[in-house]
Design a protein around this motif. Structure first.
Motif: not given
Length: 205
Positions: A52-63, A65-67, A81-85
């Motif tokens: 939850a702290q890392l904002q990881l999705p729990t449902a299969a086959n989903t993505w 947004r994170t901080a 985890l893929v960064g935005s910059e």
């Protein structure tokens, strides 16, 4: 004096072609180098708090947004985890240490895979048609809506495919993450698959 190593984008040889092929029907845009990390977490209530702290999705086959980018579900205990910059190697290593300090508290693991995959973004009203030429996944929005992420094959290359929110033109966008060694091949495959919709092809007719 030691030589300075300069990173070259594997798609730099085809950037101009992707740009020329992009138009009102479909757009093909290579993503820059982005920091990427694989996170593995064991099952357990303590793990749920870290997830939850890392904002990881729990449902299969989903993505989701994170901080600082996106978290992509790859398996019950694995996320990408893929960064935005775009960042340099030092910043990516610092992020790896930061993640490791967090996940090690529950027996998790982190691996820097920033050089493993590259992204190609597709947009426009014909983007789904182009992808459907080489992908067996049902890409209809009813089944492949925003927030979906699957590991599949596109044009015989293994990819991670994400359904993104609509672009500025209101049409769906997709992000294809492909192994760096297959990026050039897939880019040329996409150019061929999009040929009937490209501005250069229309002009020729």
């Amino acid at each position: 004096m030691a030589d300075t190593l300069v990173a070259h984008h594997p798609l730099e040889f085809v950037v101009s072609e992707l740009s020329a092929a992009s138009g009102s029907a479909v757009t093909l845009t290579p993503e820059p180098f982005l920091p990427q990390h694989i996170v593995r977490l064991p099952a357990g209530s303590a793990t749920a708090a870290v997830a939850a702290q890392l904002q990881l999705p729990t449902a299969a086959n989903t993505w989701s947004r994170t901080a600082d980018g996106r978290a992509i579900w790859l398996g019950p205990d694995e996320w990408l985890l893929v960064g935005s910059e775009s960042t340099d190697a030092a910043a990516s290593a610092a992020r790896e240490r930061e993640l490791l300090d967090l996940v090690q508290t529950v027996g998790g693991a982190v691996t820097d895979v920033s050089a493993q995959r590259l992204g190609i973004r597709l947009g426009g009203p014909k983007a789904r048609t182009v992808l459907a030429k080489g992908c067996s996944i049902d890409l209809h929005p009813k089944h492949f809506g925003i927030g979906t992420a699957v590991q599949t094959v596109l044009g015989q290359a293994g990819v991670v495919l994400l359904a993104l929110p609509p672009g500025a033109d209101g049409h769906p966008e997709y992000l294809v993450l492909v192994r760096s060694s297959f990026a050039g091949y897939l880019a040329t495959w996409l150019l061929d698959a999009a040929l009937e919709f490209t501005s250069s092809s229309s002009a020729a007719r």
